[in-house]
Scaffold this motif. Structure first.
Motif, PDB file in Angstrom:
ATOM      1  N   ASN A  63       4.685   6.776   2.795  1.00 31.92           N
ATOM      2  CA  ASN A  63       4.977   6.953   1.360  1.00 31.92           C
ATOM      3  C   ASN A  63       6.473   7.013   1.075  1.00 31.92           C
ATOM      4  O   ASN A  63       6.942   7.848   0.292  1.00 31.92           O
ATOM      5  CB  ASN A  63       4.280   8.206   0.813  1.00 31.92           C
ATOM      6  CG  ASN A  63       4.230   8.208  -0.703  1.00 31.92           C
ATOM      7  OD1 ASN A  63       4.137   7.153  -1.331  1.00 31.92           O
ATOM      8  ND2 ASN A  63       4.274   9.379  -1.305  1.00 31.92           N
ATOM      9  N   ASN A  64       7.225   6.128   1.727  1.00 26.69           N
ATOM     10  CA  ASN A  64       8.664   5.964   1.462  1.00 26.69           C
ATOM     11  C   ASN A  64       9.528   7.128   1.952  1.00 26.69           C
ATOM     12  O   ASN A  64      10.742   7.149   1.695  1.00 26.69           O
ATOM     13  CB  ASN A  64       8.946   5.769  -0.044  1.00 26.69           C
ATOM     14  CG  ASN A  64       8.123   4.689  -0.686  1.00 26.69           C
ATOM     15  OD1 ASN A  64       7.550   3.844  -0.006  1.00 26.69           O
ATOM     16  ND2 ASN A  64       8.044   4.698  -2.005  1.00 26.69           N
ATOM     17  N   PHE A 270      -1.002  -4.132   6.062  1.00 23.94           N
ATOM     18  CA  PHE A 270      -1.678  -4.398   4.788  1.00 23.94           C
ATOM     19  C   PHE A 270      -3.117  -4.855   5.068  1.00 23.94           C
ATOM     20  O   PHE A 270      -3.336  -5.648   5.978  1.00 23.94           O
ATOM     21  CB  PHE A 270      -0.920  -5.481   4.016  1.00 23.94           C
ATOM     22  CG  PHE A 270      -1.541  -5.830   2.691  1.00 23.94           C
ATOM     23  CD1 PHE A 270      -1.271  -5.053   1.576  1.00 23.94           C
ATOM     24  CD2 PHE A 270      -2.414  -6.900   2.574  1.00 23.94           C
ATOM     25  CE1 PHE A 270      -1.864  -5.362   0.363  1.00 23.94           C
ATOM     26  CE2 PHE A 270      -3.006  -7.214   1.359  1.00 23.94           C
ATOM     27  CZ  PHE A 270      -2.723  -6.443   0.252  1.00 23.94           C
ATOM     28  N   PRO A 271      -4.110  -4.404   4.320  1.00 19.82           N
ATOM     29  CA  PRO A 271      -4.018  -3.512   3.156  1.00 19.82           C
ATOM     30  C   PRO A 271      -4.323  -2.047   3.468  1.00 19.82           C
ATOM     31  O   PRO A 271      -4.281  -1.213   2.566  1.00 19.82           O
ATOM     32  CB  PRO A 271      -5.102  -4.078   2.239  1.00 19.82           C
ATOM     33  CG  PRO A 271      -6.183  -4.513   3.192  1.00 19.82           C
ATOM     34  CD  PRO A 271      -5.449  -5.032   4.426  1.00 19.82           C
ATOM     35  N   GLU A 272      -4.632  -1.730   4.742  1.00 24.22           N
ATOM     36  CA  GLU A 272      -5.102  -0.378   5.037  1.00 24.22           C
ATOM     37  C   GLU A 272      -4.001   0.674   4.954  1.00 24.22           C
ATOM     38  O   GLU A 272      -4.193   1.757   4.394  1.00 24.22           O
ATOM     39  CB  GLU A 272      -5.740  -0.320   6.428  1.00 24.22           C
ATOM     40  CG  GLU A 272      -6.969  -1.219   6.603  1.00 24.22           C
ATOM     41  CD  GLU A 272      -6.588  -2.529   7.268  1.00 24.22           C
ATOM     42  OE1 GLU A 272      -5.433  -2.970   7.072  1.00 24.22           O
ATOM     43  OE2 GLU A 272      -7.429  -3.111   7.982  1.00 24.22           O
ATOM     44  N   PHE A 273      -2.840   0.367   5.537  1.00 21.75           N
ATOM     45  CA  PHE A 273      -1.790   1.374   5.662  1.00 21.75           C
ATOM     46  C   PHE A 273      -0.474   0.771   5.207  1.00 21.75           C
ATOM     47  O   PHE A 273       0.140  -0.025   5.916  1.00 21.75           O
ATOM     48  CB  PHE A 273      -1.709   1.861   7.111  1.00 21.75           C
ATOM     49  CG  PHE A 273      -3.040   2.303   7.643  1.00 21.75           C
ATOM     50  CD1 PHE A 273      -3.656   3.442   7.148  1.00 21.75           C
ATOM     51  CD2 PHE A 273      -3.689   1.558   8.614  1.00 21.75           C
ATOM     52  CE1 PHE A 273      -4.893   3.833   7.624  1.00 21.75           C
ATOM     53  CE2 PHE A 273      -4.925   1.946   9.090  1.00 21.75           C
ATOM     54  CZ  PHE A 273      -5.532   3.092   8.595  1.00 21.75           C
ATOM     55  N   THR A 274      -0.064   1.140   4.013  1.00 18.52           N
ATOM     56  CA  THR A 274       1.088   0.497   3.379  1.00 18.52           C
ATOM     57  C   THR A 274       2.021   1.559   2.791  1.00 18.52           C
ATOM     58  O   THR A 274       1.729   2.755   2.787  1.00 18.52           O
ATOM     59  CB  THR A 274       0.627  -0.455   2.259  1.00 18.52           C
ATOM     60  OG1 THR A 274      -0.124   0.303   1.282  1.00 18.52           O
ATOM     61  CG2 THR A 274      -0.250  -1.564   2.812  1.00 18.52           C
ATOM     62  N   HIS A 275       3.156   1.101   2.301  1.00 15.45           N
ATOM     63  CA  HIS A 275       4.078   1.958   1.565  1.00 15.45           C
ATOM     64  C   HIS A 275       4.581   1.186   0.352  1.00 15.45           C
ATOM     65  O   HIS A 275       4.176   0.044   0.120  1.00 15.45           O
ATOM     66  CB  HIS A 275       5.236   2.413   2.464  1.00 15.45           C
ATOM     67  CG  HIS A 275       5.979   1.296   3.134  1.00 15.45           C
ATOM     68  ND1 HIS A 275       6.882   0.497   2.469  1.00 15.45           N
ATOM     69  CD2 HIS A 275       5.956   0.832   4.419  1.00 15.45           C
ATOM     70  CE1 HIS A 275       7.381  -0.400   3.292  1.00 15.45           C
ATOM     71  NE2 HIS A 275       6.838  -0.223   4.497  1.00 15.45           N
ATOM     72  N   GLY A 276       5.451   1.801  -0.435  1.00 18.62           N
ATOM     73  CA  GLY A 276       5.894   1.175  -1.678  1.00 18.62           C
ATOM     74  C   GLY A 276       7.369   0.884  -1.738  1.00 18.62           C
ATOM     75  O   GLY A 276       7.951   0.832  -2.828  1.00 18.62           O
ATOM     76  N   GLY A 371       3.068  -0.202  -3.451  1.00 12.62           N
ATOM     77  CA  GLY A 371       2.105   0.281  -2.486  1.00 12.62           C
ATOM     78  C   GLY A 371       1.492  -0.783  -1.616  1.00 12.62           C
ATOM     79  O   GLY A 371       0.490  -0.529  -0.938  1.00 12.62           O
ATOM     80  N   GLN A 372       2.077  -1.967  -1.569  1.00  9.11           N
ATOM     81  CA  GLN A 372       1.516  -3.032  -0.749  1.00  9.11           C
ATOM     82  C   GLN A 372       2.494  -3.542   0.314  1.00  9.11           C
ATOM     83  O   GLN A 372       2.315  -4.628   0.850  1.00  9.11           O
ATOM     84  CB  GLN A 372       1.038  -4.194  -1.632  1.00  9.11           C
ATOM     85  CG  GLN A 372      -0.130  -3.813  -2.529  1.00  9.11           C
ATOM     86  CD  GLN A 372      -0.791  -5.014  -3.175  1.00  9.11           C
ATOM     87  OE1 GLN A 372      -0.587  -6.146  -2.775  1.00  9.11           O
ATOM     88  NE2 GLN A 372      -1.590  -4.761  -4.197  1.00  9.11           N
ATOM     89  N   SER A 373       3.509  -2.778   0.622  1.00 10.03           N
ATOM     90  CA  SER A 373       4.465  -3.188   1.644  1.00 10.03           C
ATOM     91  C   SER A 373       3.963  -2.763   3.025  1.00 10.03           C
ATOM     92  O   SER A 373       3.412  -1.677   3.185  1.00 10.03           O
ATOM     93  CB  SER A 373       5.829  -2.545   1.380  1.00 10.03           C
ATOM     94  OG  SER A 373       6.311  -2.902   0.109  1.00 10.03           O
ATOM     95  N   GLU A 374       4.173  -3.618   4.027  1.00 13.40           N
ATOM     96  CA  GLU A 374       3.715  -3.297   5.372  1.00 13.40           C
ATOM     97  C   GLU A 374       4.831  -3.385   6.410  1.00 13.40           C
ATOM     98  O   GLU A 374       4.574  -3.375   7.608  1.00 13.40           O
ATOM     99  CB  GLU A 374       2.560  -4.216   5.777  1.00 13.40           C
ATOM    100  CG  GLU A 374       2.913  -5.692   5.828  1.00 13.40           C
ATOM    101  CD  GLU A 374       1.778  -6.540   6.386  1.00 13.40           C
ATOM    102  OE1 GLU A 374       0.807  -5.984   6.924  1.00 13.40           O
ATOM    103  OE2 GLU A 374       1.881  -7.773   6.286  1.00 13.40           O
ATOM    104  N   LEU A 375       6.073  -3.449   5.960  1.00  7.04           N
ATOM    105  CA  LEU A 375       7.193  -3.502   6.883  1.00  7.04           C
ATOM    106  C   LEU A 375       7.283  -2.188   7.649  1.00  7.04           C
ATOM    107  O   LEU A 375       7.329  -1.113   7.059  1.00  7.04           O
ATOM    108  CB  LEU A 375       8.487  -3.758   6.116  1.00  7.04           C
ATOM    109  CG  LEU A 375       9.773  -3.930   6.925  1.00  7.04           C
ATOM    110  CD1 LEU A 375       9.683  -5.164   7.810  1.00  7.04           C
ATOM    111  CD2 LEU A 375      10.976  -4.021   5.990  1.00  7.04           C
TER     112      LEU A 375
END
Length: 506
Positions: A63-64, A270-276, A371-375
């Motif tokens: 979560n950033n 993505f899409p299970e575990f992402t950040h924003g 909420g869809q970033s996976e980097l």
């Protein structure tokens, strides 16, 4: 490892629902419990992967969180108080009003509980003995990572090494920071020799020997145990496993995840575990870089802009350390296939590129939704180890050629000239600290650096301004209080035996 995480979260959720059923006289047969779950190697592996997944919690590396620490440092501004980081920056945080403080405590114990459960239960499983040893080592490494903020931010917390048992653990007092530090180092020392040097295939992303040594070096650096920190960092350097990625900007590209510089990272998918972060850093400009960090970048000749003949106030971003344009958006630079315009990043005039998926010369087909970033977030990388070694060795024994060599590697990759030789220990300390600030800018580490250097009381007291020199906020830092966080009020409500840090009352 990533392919399994969704299933494993379900497993952990099932285990968690069983924890409250201990008072029943019957044994549930329709769900996993700690008594009926731990049967096979697959169960152990699932629980271990779920322990890794705790890294992605808000308050740790999800979560950033890491990048948001920039806004509680001199490097950036958070205009909407997301996560309560402006409370930290303004010195108005307390035990109840800042979610960042609550989340770090909660997430740390979530991870600790998972690691402890695996360590308590795995010996009952019939499985390959070598793999069992490795799984235990991974769990100990992770437990050290989870205990780190409880030591570093709160100055002590209950030290729990058994699997969760609310009845026995609900009233535990706080252990000293020194006790936590001792356990963190013990876990890392026990984990390192049992961890492999590298992994392959689907095991990519797990803890390695280098990760345990690099994290040990960080912990010792933060503790001011200079000679030990230098030795741990030197062990990573001498292993020859890691090298600097040749392109500083591309080091953080999605397609280059897990490159030769990455020692350990938090794995998103993505899409299970992402950040924003794509939205927070770009469209929302929630993490808005301040002119102070932009002005800290030297000119290309290695001199500060206040003394360099290359610096032109009419074209302030020309002839600068290349890491400036690789990390931040400045007016007139190229980003997302276009020139950055005045007003594009309204909070301070600047935005952050690092930890977005966007490139300079390519216009994205779509803007990444929130909420869809996976980097992946890189927790430990080789440049940090080199800088850790340089700082620790200089503090332990003063300037030496190996210290300069480590600094020169980092600066060579950046395209910057060598630091002049013959500096005093104090002058070299200043250059090392500057190099850490620039090389690691935008990664959230300066928040911790200024605290351990005890410079926060100077750097975080006063007004802050946008690029037009308009005041936008005022920061306050009380050195008698703010070098440690309060124990969250919700934790004290659940356990009245917890003693609050004195400067925050009872």
């Amino acid at each position: 490892m990533q392919q399994k995480t969704l299933v494993l979260y379900i497993v952990v959720a099932l285990l968690a629902t069983a924890c409250g059923d201990a008072f029943l006289d019957v044994k549930p047969t329709d769900r996993f419990t700690n008594d009926n779950y731990w049967k096979t190697r697959e169960h152990a592996e699932a629980a271990l992967t779920a322990t890794y997944a705790a890294l992605l919690e808000d308050g740790l590396y999800g979560n950033n969180t890491p990048v948001m620490y920039e806004t509680a440092s001199p490097n950036a501004y958070n205009y909407n108080n997301s996560g309560g980081y402006n409370n930290l920056a303004q010195g108005v945080h307390d035990a109840a009003n800042t979610s960042a403080i609550n989340n770090a405590w909660r997430a740390a114990y979530l991870g600790i509980g998972r690691a402890n459960t695996l360590l308590a239960r795995i010996d009952g499983i019939a499985m390959d003995s070598a793999l069992k040893v490795r799984f235990k080592a991974e769990a100990k490494f992770l437990r050290a990572v989870f205990y780190f903020p409880l030591w570093n931010l709160y100055n002590g917390a209950p030290l729990i090494l058994d699997e969760p048992d609310f009845g026995k653990q609900a009233a535990l007092p706080r252990n000293s920071a020194e006790s936590l530090l001792t356990q963190i180092l013990k876990d890392l020392d026990e984990a390192a020799p049992e961890l492999p040097t590298t992994y392959g295939g689907t095991d990519k992303g797990r803890a390695t020997r280098g990760a345990a040594l690099a994290f040990k070096a960080r912990v010792l650096l933060y503790a001011g145990r200079w000679a030990e920190a230098a030795a741990a960092a030197k062990a990573v350097i001498d292993s020859k496993v890691y090298t600097l990625y040749p392109d500083y900007r591309a080091l953080f590209y999605l397609e280059n995840e897990g490159n030769q510089e990455v020692i350990f990272d938090a794995q998103f998918k993505f899409p299970e575990f992402t950040h924003g972060l794509d939205m927070a850093l770009d469209e929302f400009n929630t993490v808005a870089p301040l002119p102070t960090i932009v002005d800290d970048y030297y000119a290309k000749d290695g001199l500060p802009i206040t003394t360099s003949p290359l610096y032109n106030p009419a074209r302030p971003y020309d002839n600068r350390d290349p890491r400036l344009n690789a990390t931040y958006t400045v007016i007139g630079s190229q980003y997302k296939g276009a020139l950055v315009k005045e007003g594009q990043y309204p909070r301070t005039g600047y935005g952050q590129k690092k930890y977005t998926i966007y490139k300079d010369d390519i216009k994205p087909a779509v803007i990444q939704p929130s909420g869809q970033s996976e980097l992946n977030y890189i927790i430990l990388r080789f440049a940090d180890v080199l800088l850790t070694y340089a700082e620790a060795q200089n503090e332990a024994a003063g300037p030496s050629q190996p210290v300069y060599d480590a600094l020169h590697l980092v600066r060579l990759r950046a395209g910057m000239p060598d630091i002049p030789s013959g500096l005093s220990q104090a002058d070299l300390r200043k250059e090392i600290r500057h190099e850490r600030k620039i090389e690691l800018a935008g990664e959230g580490l300066y928040f911790f650096d200024m605290r351990r250097w005890k410079t926060a009381e100077t750097e975080m007291n006063g007004d802050i301004y946008n690029f037009k020199k308009q005041r936008i906020d005022t920061r306050r830092f009380n050195p008698q209080r703010d070098y440690y966080w309060p124990v969250p009020s919700v934790a004290i409500q659940e356990n009245p035996g917890l003693e609050q840090n004195p400067a925050y009352g009872k």
